[in-house]
Motif scaffolding. Structure first.
Motif, PDB file in Angstrom:
ATOM      1  N   LYS A 161       1.936   9.284  -5.896  1.00  0.00           N
ATOM      2  CA  LYS A 161       2.235  10.627  -5.434  1.00  0.00           C
ATOM      3  C   LYS A 161       3.450  11.239  -6.138  1.00  0.00           C
ATOM      4  O   LYS A 161       3.415  12.384  -6.574  1.00  0.00           O
ATOM      5  CB  LYS A 161       2.507  10.575  -3.927  1.00  0.00           C
ATOM      6  CG  LYS A 161       1.987  11.717  -3.151  1.00  0.00           C
ATOM      7  CD  LYS A 161       2.217  11.458  -1.676  1.00  0.00           C
ATOM      8  CE  LYS A 161       1.564  12.526  -0.861  1.00  0.00           C
ATOM      9  NZ  LYS A 161       1.861  12.379   0.537  1.00  0.00           N
ATOM     10  N   ASN A 162       4.534  10.492  -6.214  1.00  0.00           N
ATOM     11  CA  ASN A 162       5.802  11.049  -6.684  1.00  0.00           C
ATOM     12  C   ASN A 162       6.503  10.065  -7.614  1.00  0.00           C
ATOM     13  O   ASN A 162       7.575   9.551  -7.293  1.00  0.00           O
ATOM     14  CB  ASN A 162       6.683  11.389  -5.479  1.00  0.00           C
ATOM     15  CG  ASN A 162       7.942  12.102  -5.874  1.00  0.00           C
ATOM     16  OD1 ASN A 162       8.093  12.530  -7.010  1.00  0.00           O
ATOM     17  ND2 ASN A 162       8.857  12.226  -4.938  1.00  0.00           N
ATOM     18  N   ARG A 163       5.911   9.798  -8.746  1.00  0.00           N
ATOM     19  CA  ARG A 163       6.452   8.814  -9.676  1.00  0.00           C
ATOM     20  C   ARG A 163       7.859   9.193 -10.160  1.00  0.00           C
ATOM     21  O   ARG A 163       8.748   8.355 -10.240  1.00  0.00           O
ATOM     22  CB  ARG A 163       5.499   8.647 -10.866  1.00  0.00           C
ATOM     23  CG  ARG A 163       5.952   7.686 -11.908  1.00  0.00           C
ATOM     24  CD  ARG A 163       6.088   6.318 -11.289  1.00  0.00           C
ATOM     25  NE  ARG A 163       6.808   5.434 -12.149  1.00  0.00           N
ATOM     26  CZ  ARG A 163       6.442   4.207 -12.375  1.00  0.00           C
ATOM     27  NH1 ARG A 163       5.380   3.718 -11.803  1.00  0.00           N
ATOM     28  NH2 ARG A 163       7.156   3.452 -13.154  1.00  0.00           N
ATOM     29  N   ALA A 164       8.078  10.450 -10.481  1.00  0.00           N
ATOM     30  CA  ALA A 164       9.376  10.891 -11.002  1.00  0.00           C
ATOM     31  C   ALA A 164      10.482  10.680  -9.968  1.00  0.00           C
ATOM     32  O   ALA A 164      11.574  10.220 -10.298  1.00  0.00           O
ATOM     33  CB  ALA A 164       9.313  12.353 -11.415  1.00  0.00           C
ATOM     34  N   GLY A 165      10.206  11.005  -8.711  1.00  0.00           N
ATOM     35  CA  GLY A 165      11.201  10.819  -7.654  1.00  0.00           C
ATOM     36  C   GLY A 165      11.526   9.363  -7.419  1.00  0.00           C
ATOM     37  O   GLY A 165      12.683   8.995  -7.205  1.00  0.00           O
ATOM     38  N   VAL A 166      10.505   8.515  -7.474  1.00  0.00           N
ATOM     39  CA  VAL A 166      10.712   7.078  -7.282  1.00  0.00           C
ATOM     40  C   VAL A 166      11.548   6.515  -8.428  1.00  0.00           C
ATOM     41  O   VAL A 166      12.465   5.720  -8.214  1.00  0.00           O
ATOM     42  CB  VAL A 166       9.343   6.351  -7.168  1.00  0.00           C
ATOM     43  CG1 VAL A 166       9.529   4.846  -7.184  1.00  0.00           C
ATOM     44  CG2 VAL A 166       8.631   6.781  -5.908  1.00  0.00           C
ATOM     45  N   ASP A 167      11.234   6.924  -9.660  1.00  0.00           N
ATOM     46  CA  ASP A 167      12.005   6.466 -10.816  1.00  0.00           C
ATOM     47  C   ASP A 167      13.465   6.897 -10.705  1.00  0.00           C
ATOM     48  O   ASP A 167      14.374   6.114 -10.989  1.00  0.00           O
ATOM     49  CB  ASP A 167      11.419   7.020 -12.119  1.00  0.00           C
ATOM     50  CG  ASP A 167      10.114   6.351 -12.502  1.00  0.00           C
ATOM     51  OD1 ASP A 167       9.823   5.259 -11.976  1.00  0.00           O
ATOM     52  OD2 ASP A 167       9.395   6.930 -13.344  1.00  0.00           O
ATOM     53  N   LYS A 168      13.685   8.126 -10.283  1.00  0.00           N
ATOM     54  CA  LYS A 168      15.050   8.638 -10.151  1.00  0.00           C
ATOM     55  C   LYS A 168      15.820   7.849  -9.093  1.00  0.00           C
ATOM     56  O   LYS A 168      16.968   7.473  -9.304  1.00  0.00           O
ATOM     57  CB  LYS A 168      15.015  10.122  -9.791  1.00  0.00           C
ATOM     58  CG  LYS A 168      16.380  10.760  -9.770  1.00  0.00           C
ATOM     59  CD  LYS A 168      16.276  12.251  -9.517  1.00  0.00           C
ATOM     60  CE  LYS A 168      17.661  12.861  -9.486  1.00  0.00           C
ATOM     61  NZ  LYS A 168      17.618  14.288  -9.211  1.00  0.00           N
ATOM     62  N   ALA A 206       0.832  -1.211   0.000  1.00  0.00           N
ATOM     63  CA  ALA A 206       0.000   0.000   0.000  1.00  0.00           C
ATOM     64  C   ALA A 206       0.865   1.259   0.000  1.00  0.00           C
ATOM     65  O   ALA A 206       0.569   2.235  -0.705  1.00  0.00           O
ATOM     66  CB  ALA A 206      -0.931  -0.010   1.203  1.00  0.00           C
ATOM     67  N   ALA A 207       1.931   1.247   0.774  1.00  0.00           N
ATOM     68  CA  ALA A 207       2.827   2.410   0.830  1.00  0.00           C
ATOM     69  C   ALA A 207       3.555   2.598  -0.494  1.00  0.00           C
ATOM     70  O   ALA A 207       3.734   3.729  -0.964  1.00  0.00           O
ATOM     71  CB  ALA A 207       3.828   2.244   1.966  1.00  0.00           C
ATOM     72  N   ALA A 208       3.968   1.493  -1.109  1.00  0.00           N
ATOM     73  CA  ALA A 208       4.647   1.573  -2.405  1.00  0.00           C
ATOM     74  C   ALA A 208       3.695   2.121  -3.462  1.00  0.00           C
ATOM     75  O   ALA A 208       4.078   2.971  -4.279  1.00  0.00           O
ATOM     76  CB  ALA A 208       5.170   0.199  -2.809  1.00  0.00           C
ATOM     77  N   ARG A 209       2.464   1.644  -3.466  1.00  0.00           N
ATOM     78  CA  ARG A 209       1.461   2.115  -4.425  1.00  0.00           C
ATOM     79  C   ARG A 209       1.199   3.615  -4.223  1.00  0.00           C
ATOM     80  O   ARG A 209       1.146   4.376  -5.181  1.00  0.00           O
ATOM     81  CB  ARG A 209       0.175   1.311  -4.263  1.00  0.00           C
ATOM     82  CG  ARG A 209      -0.878   1.582  -5.283  1.00  0.00           C
ATOM     83  CD  ARG A 209      -2.082   0.665  -5.205  1.00  0.00           C
ATOM     84  NE  ARG A 209      -2.553   0.429  -3.847  1.00  0.00           N
ATOM     85  CZ  ARG A 209      -2.413  -0.720  -3.186  1.00  0.00           C
ATOM     86  NH1 ARG A 209      -1.805  -1.748  -3.750  1.00  0.00           N
ATOM     87  NH2 ARG A 209      -2.879  -0.857  -1.946  1.00  0.00           N
ATOM     88  N   LYS A 210       1.087   4.029  -2.970  1.00  0.00           N
ATOM     89  CA  LYS A 210       0.847   5.440  -2.657  1.00  0.00           C
ATOM     90  C   LYS A 210       2.030   6.293  -3.125  1.00  0.00           C
ATOM     91  O   LYS A 210       1.843   7.368  -3.703  1.00  0.00           O
ATOM     92  CB  LYS A 210       0.634   5.607  -1.158  1.00  0.00           C
ATOM     93  CG  LYS A 210       0.257   6.987  -0.730  1.00  0.00           C
ATOM     94  CD  LYS A 210      -0.021   7.028   0.761  1.00  0.00           C
ATOM     95  CE  LYS A 210      -0.396   8.418   1.215  1.00  0.00           C
ATOM     96  NZ  LYS A 210      -0.654   8.472   2.659  1.00  0.00           N
ATOM     97  N   MET A 211       3.215   5.808  -2.900  1.00  0.00           N
ATOM     98  CA  MET A 211       4.410   6.550  -3.291  1.00  0.00           C
ATOM     99  C   MET A 211       4.494   6.677  -4.813  1.00  0.00           C
ATOM    100  O   MET A 211       4.867   7.734  -5.336  1.00  0.00           O
ATOM    101  CB  MET A 211       5.654   5.853  -2.747  1.00  0.00           C
ATOM    102  CG  MET A 211       6.864   6.686  -2.760  1.00  0.00           C
ATOM    103  SD  MET A 211       7.980   6.053  -1.516  1.00  0.00           S
ATOM    104  CE  MET A 211       9.228   7.290  -1.638  1.00  0.00           C
ATOM    105  N   LEU A 212       4.158   5.601  -5.523  1.00  0.00           N
ATOM    106  CA  LEU A 212       4.173   5.654  -6.982  1.00  0.00           C
ATOM    107  C   LEU A 212       3.135   6.641  -7.509  1.00  0.00           C
ATOM    108  O   LEU A 212       3.398   7.357  -8.473  1.00  0.00           O
ATOM    109  CB  LEU A 212       3.903   4.264  -7.572  1.00  0.00           C
ATOM    110  CG  LEU A 212       5.077   3.304  -7.538  1.00  0.00           C
ATOM    111  CD1 LEU A 212       4.628   1.900  -7.943  1.00  0.00           C
ATOM    112  CD2 LEU A 212       6.180   3.776  -8.451  1.00  0.00           C
TER     113      LEU A 212
END
Length: 115
Positions: free
Chosen positions: A82-89, A74-80
């Motif tokens: 919310k802030n997809r660009a930051g997670v990808d980086k 759930a936290a990973a899904r929320k993070m993706l």
């Protein structure tokens, strides 16, 4: 015109190949498909999954969040969301650091072999 030998010839990967890339079970990948709406590999025939490079990149990000960094789904899904660009980086940086570490280990082996 010269032949480009740097291209990846393979277009689709099986679920077994992708599971081996990330050292997870095939059932884990199927479960992640239900939990992360962005992850939708092409299916042919009787639900035979075919993963593209884009799908594998999605899995790399999910794997980084869930397996490497220890996020709950759930936290990973929320993070993706919310802030997809930051997670990808962050995933790109982590992959680069892992590659550098592996190269340094190989260099150390060669140096140790010379001594």
């Amino acid at each position: 015109m010269a032949l480009n030998t740097n291209k990846n010839v393979k277009i689709y990967y099986s679920i077994k190949e992708v599971a081996q890339m990330f050292d997870v079970r095939e059932s884990t990948l199927r479960y992640w498909e239900t939990e992360f709406p962005h992850l939708k590999p092409k299916t042919v025939g009787q639900n035979v999954r075919q993963y593209t490079e884009k799908d594998i990149e999605q899995i790399r990000v999910i794997h980084n969040l869930v397996k490497v960094r220890g996020f709950k789904l759930a936290a990973a899904r929320k993070m993706l969301n919310k802030n997809r660009a930051g997670v990808d980086k962050n995933a790109d940086i982590l992959a680069t650091l892992i590659n550098v570490r592996n190269e340094l280990k190989e260099l150390k082996k060669h140096i140790d072999g010379l001594v």
